[in-house]
Design an enzyme around this catalytic site. Sequence first.
Site, PDB file in Angstrom:
ATOM      1  N   CYS A   1       0.836  -1.211   0.000  1.00  0.00           N
ATOM      2  CA  CYS A   1       0.000   0.000   0.000  1.00  0.00           C
ATOM      3  C   CYS A   1       0.867   1.257   0.000  1.00  0.00           C
ATOM      4  O   CYS A   1       0.534   2.259  -0.642  1.00  0.00           O
ATOM      5  CB  CYS A   1      -0.913   0.027   1.224  1.00  0.00           C
ATOM      6  SG  CYS A   1      -1.991  -1.391   1.340  1.00  0.00           S
TER       7      CYS A   1
HETATM    8  C1  BEZ Z   1       0.483  -4.605   1.803  1.00  0.00           C
HETATM    9  O1  BEZ Z   1      -0.001  -3.530   1.474  1.00  0.00           O
HETATM   10  O2  BEZ Z   1       1.685  -4.783   1.795  1.00  0.00           O
HETATM   11  C2  BEZ Z   1      -0.394  -5.746   2.212  1.00  0.00           C
HETATM   12  C3  BEZ Z   1      -1.576  -5.508   2.881  1.00  0.00           C
HETATM   13  C4  BEZ Z   1      -2.364  -6.597   3.269  1.00  0.00           C
HETATM   14  C5  BEZ Z   1      -1.963  -7.879   2.951  1.00  0.00           C
HETATM   15  C6  BEZ Z   1      -0.786  -8.098   2.240  1.00  0.00           C
HETATM   16  C7  BEZ Z   1       0.008  -7.030   1.872  1.00  0.00           C
END
Ligand code: BEZ
Length: 211
Positions: free
Chosen positions: A45
């Site tokens: 994210c």
């Molecule tokens: C991420 O943004 O890295 C992420 C968020 C939830 C699950 C897996 C990755």
Amino acid sequence: MTLQLGDIVPDFKQASSQGEISFHEWIGDSWVVLFSHPADYTPVCTTELGAVASLKPEFDKRKVKVIAVSVDNAESHKGWISDINETQNTTVNYPIIADEDRQVANLYGMIHPKSLNNLTVRTVFIIDPNKKLRLTLTYPASTGRNFAEILRVIDSLQLTDVHGVATPANWQDGDDCVVVPSISTEDARNKFPKGVTEVKPYLRMTPQPNK
Ligand code: BEZ
């Protein structure tokens, strides 16, 4: 009920990193990209929100406002934005909705419990100035999105709304376009003075009309 293409998108009032947002009022007469992500302070994210911030001039050029949403609160968003700016070498200059009560997530069907428990998955909504839904995409949490593709779709929508064309596979702004089936080849030759190539009676190509 699931949102469908062509629906007027649901209105809401919700807190954000930039204060309360009244969504339809905030849209005004712009195009909008609304995109959700699972949670603040997560690695994929962080790269996504940085990528969107870096592309903001491209969205501005197309009169598109961008807005992110997750189920964390506004204070969390503000702290995370500092990290995004620092690590992605950018400035997050668009709001992140603080959807703690999951109002927006539920209205837009962003929670897919069999994929991710009680968190928003990675969805994208392209909304036009009439507040109609024009595209939805849903990605798994493990895959960061390609925001160049979102810009490509916006280019296609803004072109095809005005000219009697559609855009073929892998089209990029400036490439040849497809004449829509509702226009006869004879009419197409009048409508598109740059020329029409009839590959098959149902497959007619023309140079991009507005270039
Ligand atoms: C991420 O943004 O890295 C992420 C968020 C939830 C699950 C897996 C990755």
